[in-house]
Design a protein around this motif. Sequence first.
Motif, PDB file in Angstrom:
ATOM      1  N   LYS A  88       0.883  -1.162   0.000  1.00 38.32           N
ATOM      2  CA  LYS A  88       0.000   0.000   0.000  1.00 38.32           C
ATOM      3  C   LYS A  88       0.925   1.219   0.000  1.00 38.32           C
ATOM      4  O   LYS A  88       1.472   1.577   1.052  1.00 38.32           O
ATOM      5  CB  LYS A  88      -0.900  -0.009   1.241  1.00 38.32           C
ATOM      6  CG  LYS A  88      -1.968   1.055   1.206  1.00 38.32           C
ATOM      7  CD  LYS A  88      -2.947   0.866   2.357  1.00 38.32           C
ATOM      8  CE  LYS A  88      -4.050   1.916   2.261  1.00 38.32           C
ATOM      9  NZ  LYS A  88      -4.969   1.822   3.386  1.00 38.32           N
ATOM     10  N   PRO A  89       1.152   1.825  -1.194  1.00 38.14           N
ATOM     11  CA  PRO A  89       2.150   2.887  -1.316  1.00 38.14           C
ATOM     12  C   PRO A  89       2.059   3.946  -0.223  1.00 38.14           C
ATOM     13  O   PRO A  89       0.981   4.380   0.162  1.00 38.14           O
ATOM     14  CB  PRO A  89       1.863   3.476  -2.697  1.00 38.14           C
ATOM     15  CG  PRO A  89       1.321   2.306  -3.468  1.00 38.14           C
ATOM     16  CD  PRO A  89       0.474   1.558  -2.456  1.00 38.14           C
ATOM     17  N   MET A  90       3.226   4.303   0.267  1.00 36.49           N
ATOM     18  CA  MET A  90       3.461   5.312   1.307  1.00 36.49           C
ATOM     19  C   MET A  90       3.048   4.859   2.702  1.00 36.49           C
ATOM     20  O   MET A  90       3.347   5.544   3.667  1.00 36.49           O
ATOM     21  CB  MET A  90       2.754   6.650   1.020  1.00 36.49           C
ATOM     22  CG  MET A  90       3.095   7.276  -0.279  1.00 36.49           C
ATOM     23  SD  MET A  90       4.820   7.723  -0.386  1.00 36.49           S
ATOM     24  CE  MET A  90       4.925   7.978  -2.131  1.00 36.49           C
ATOM     25  N   GLU A  91       2.369   3.713   2.821  1.00 34.38           N
ATOM     26  CA  GLU A  91       1.828   3.308   4.122  1.00 34.38           C
ATOM     27  C   GLU A  91       2.288   1.964   4.641  1.00 34.38           C
ATOM     28  O   GLU A  91       2.611   1.849   5.816  1.00 34.38           O
ATOM     29  CB  GLU A  91       0.293   3.303   4.066  1.00 34.38           C
ATOM     30  CG  GLU A  91      -0.307   4.670   3.885  1.00 34.38           C
ATOM     31  CD  GLU A  91      -1.818   4.624   3.832  1.00 34.38           C
ATOM     32  OE1 GLU A  91      -2.424   3.679   4.378  1.00 34.38           O
ATOM     33  OE2 GLU A  91      -2.405   5.543   3.237  1.00 34.38           O
ATOM     34  N   ARG A  92       2.302   0.932   3.782  1.00 29.97           N
ATOM     35  CA  ARG A  92       2.462  -0.417   4.323  1.00 29.97           C
ATOM     36  C   ARG A  92       3.055  -1.378   3.290  1.00 29.97           C
ATOM     37  O   ARG A  92       2.680  -1.338   2.126  1.00 29.97           O
ATOM     38  CB  ARG A  92       1.091  -0.907   4.766  1.00 29.97           C
ATOM     39  CG  ARG A  92       1.006  -2.295   5.286  1.00 29.97           C
ATOM     40  CD  ARG A  92      -0.468  -2.614   5.595  1.00 29.97           C
ATOM     41  NE  ARG A  92      -0.660  -4.009   5.833  1.00 29.97           N
ATOM     42  CZ  ARG A  92      -0.709  -4.559   7.038  1.00 29.97           C
ATOM     43  NH1 ARG A  92      -0.581  -3.824   8.111  1.00 29.97           N
ATOM     44  NH2 ARG A  92      -0.914  -5.851   7.186  1.00 29.97           N
ATOM     45  N   ILE A  93       3.933  -2.238   3.792  1.00 28.38           N
ATOM     46  CA  ILE A  93       4.441  -3.368   3.005  1.00 28.38           C
ATOM     47  C   ILE A  93       4.399  -4.591   3.915  1.00 28.38           C
ATOM     48  O   ILE A  93       4.888  -4.554   5.040  1.00 28.38           O
ATOM     49  CB  ILE A  93       5.890  -3.158   2.523  1.00 28.38           C
ATOM     50  CG1 ILE A  93       5.969  -2.001   1.519  1.00 28.38           C
ATOM     51  CG2 ILE A  93       6.446  -4.450   1.897  1.00 28.38           C
ATOM     52  CD1 ILE A  93       7.375  -1.658   1.083  1.00 28.38           C
ATOM     53  N   GLU A  94       3.800  -5.658   3.412  1.00 27.11           N
ATOM     54  CA  GLU A  94       3.886  -6.950   4.088  1.00 27.11           C
ATOM     55  C   GLU A  94       4.613  -7.878   3.134  1.00 27.11           C
ATOM     56  O   GLU A  94       4.257  -7.964   1.953  1.00 27.11           O
ATOM     57  CB  GLU A  94       2.504  -7.499   4.426  1.00 27.11           C
ATOM     58  CG  GLU A  94       2.586  -8.797   5.208  1.00 27.11           C
ATOM     59  CD  GLU A  94       1.229  -9.317   5.611  1.00 27.11           C
ATOM     60  OE1 GLU A  94       0.886 -10.447   5.197  1.00 27.11           O
ATOM     61  OE2 GLU A  94       0.517  -8.599   6.342  1.00 27.11           O
ATOM     62  N   MET A 111       5.579  -3.888   7.640  1.00 24.16           N
ATOM     63  CA  MET A 111       6.198  -2.595   7.868  1.00 24.16           C
ATOM     64  C   MET A 111       5.185  -1.501   7.572  1.00 24.16           C
ATOM     65  O   MET A 111       4.518  -1.527   6.540  1.00 24.16           O
ATOM     66  CB  MET A 111       7.398  -2.439   6.945  1.00 24.16           C
ATOM     67  CG  MET A 111       8.107  -1.129   7.075  1.00 24.16           C
ATOM     68  SD  MET A 111       9.524  -1.033   5.975  1.00 24.16           S
ATOM     69  CE  MET A 111       8.844  -1.612   4.434  1.00 24.16           C
ATOM     70  N   THR A 112       5.063  -0.554   8.503  1.00 25.18           N
ATOM     71  CA  THR A 112       4.186   0.590   8.291  1.00 25.18           C
ATOM     72  C   THR A 112       4.983   1.871   8.458  1.00 25.18           C
ATOM     73  O   THR A 112       5.950   1.930   9.220  1.00 25.18           O
ATOM     74  CB  THR A 112       2.997   0.589   9.267  1.00 25.18           C
ATOM     75  OG1 THR A 112       3.490   0.572  10.607  1.00 25.18           O
ATOM     76  CG2 THR A 112       2.084  -0.599   9.039  1.00 25.18           C
ATOM     77  N   LEU A 113       4.566   2.887   7.709  1.00 33.07           N
ATOM     78  CA  LEU A 113       5.180   4.208   7.785  1.00 33.07           C
ATOM     79  C   LEU A 113       4.130   5.205   8.245  1.00 33.07           C
ATOM     80  O   LEU A 113       3.041   5.267   7.677  1.00 33.07           O
ATOM     81  CB  LEU A 113       5.703   4.644   6.413  1.00 33.07           C
ATOM     82  CG  LEU A 113       6.842   3.810   5.841  1.00 33.07           C
ATOM     83  CD1 LEU A 113       7.170   4.286   4.424  1.00 33.07           C
ATOM     84  CD2 LEU A 113       8.067   3.886   6.710  1.00 33.07           C
ATOM     85  N   GLU A 114       4.484   5.988   9.264  1.00 35.08           N
ATOM     86  CA  GLU A 114       3.574   7.003   9.785  1.00 35.08           C
ATOM     87  C   GLU A 114       4.212   8.378   9.624  1.00 35.08           C
ATOM     88  O   GLU A 114       5.313   8.616  10.117  1.00 35.08           O
ATOM     89  CB  GLU A 114       3.291   6.741  11.270  1.00 35.08           C
ATOM     90  CG  GLU A 114       2.379   7.760  11.902  1.00 35.08           C
ATOM     91  CD  GLU A 114       2.213   7.544  13.407  1.00 35.08           C
ATOM     92  OE1 GLU A 114       1.737   8.493  14.063  1.00 35.08           O
ATOM     93  OE2 GLU A 114       2.551   6.463  13.917  1.00 35.08           O
ATOM     94  N   ASP A 115       3.498   9.262   8.942  1.00 37.02           N
ATOM     95  CA  ASP A 115       3.936  10.648   8.797  1.00 37.02           C
ATOM     96  C   ASP A 115       3.679  11.349  10.127  1.00 37.02           C
ATOM     97  O   ASP A 115       2.539  11.455  10.564  1.00 37.02           O
ATOM     98  CB  ASP A 115       3.145  11.310   7.671  1.00 37.02           C
ATOM     99  CG  ASP A 115       3.545  12.747   7.415  1.00 37.02           C
ATOM    100  OD1 ASP A 115       4.292  13.336   8.230  1.00 37.02           O
ATOM    101  OD2 ASP A 115       3.100  13.291   6.392  1.00 37.02           O
ATOM    102  N   LEU A 116       4.745  11.820  10.768  1.00 37.69           N
ATOM    103  CA  LEU A 116       4.590  12.467  12.069  1.00 37.69           C
ATOM    104  C   LEU A 116       4.207  13.942  11.952  1.00 37.69           C
ATOM    105  O   LEU A 116       4.004  14.606  12.960  1.00 37.69           O
ATOM    106  CB  LEU A 116       5.877  12.309  12.893  1.00 37.69           C
ATOM    107  CG  LEU A 116       6.230  10.858  13.234  1.00 37.69           C
ATOM    108  CD1 LEU A 116       7.541  10.797  14.005  1.00 37.69           C
ATOM    109  CD2 LEU A 116       5.110  10.191  14.015  1.00 37.69           C
TER     110      LEU A 116
END
Length: 162
Positions: A88-94, A111-116
């Motif tokens: 899920k671009p910019m947010e998640r890779i499994e 793996m998840t990415l959170e914009d702080l």
Amino acid sequence: MTTQVTGSPKALVTQPSEREVRIERIFNAPRERVWKALTDPTLVAQWWGRGNKLVVERMDVQRGGHWRFVEHSPDGTHGFEGRYREVKPMERIEQTFEWDGTPGHVVVETMTLEDLGDGRTKLVNVSLFHTAEDLQGMVGAGMEQGLNQSYAALDKLLARPN
């Protein structure tokens, strides 16, 4: 129950269960830059291998896609590979993760990415091992040291101008 695996000053590494390792790390870069560094083979080759030479043999970042990296370190050549289960671009890779040194011992990484919101990005990676013994083997093999070396190389990459 969450227990601290080790006390890294950079990545927070915990063990939420006997088969899981959770890694949390904040990068001083916007989420878009971190995402690109995680998904662009040219950039991955510059940081993923702990600063060692890394050959990205395959990196098809889409559901069902295959990835394979070969690290050339002073102690030898190490191959790693897996399949993307969700992207899920910019947010998640499994994805799955397997080291050539222990074939058949597959780890599922989410793996998840959170914009702080302040130009920084929090990366959270949860690795689910097939057995508690597999987890302990990875931790015992220096997992945290290796990931912090790779994250330090990623910090240097992200600090460079676009």
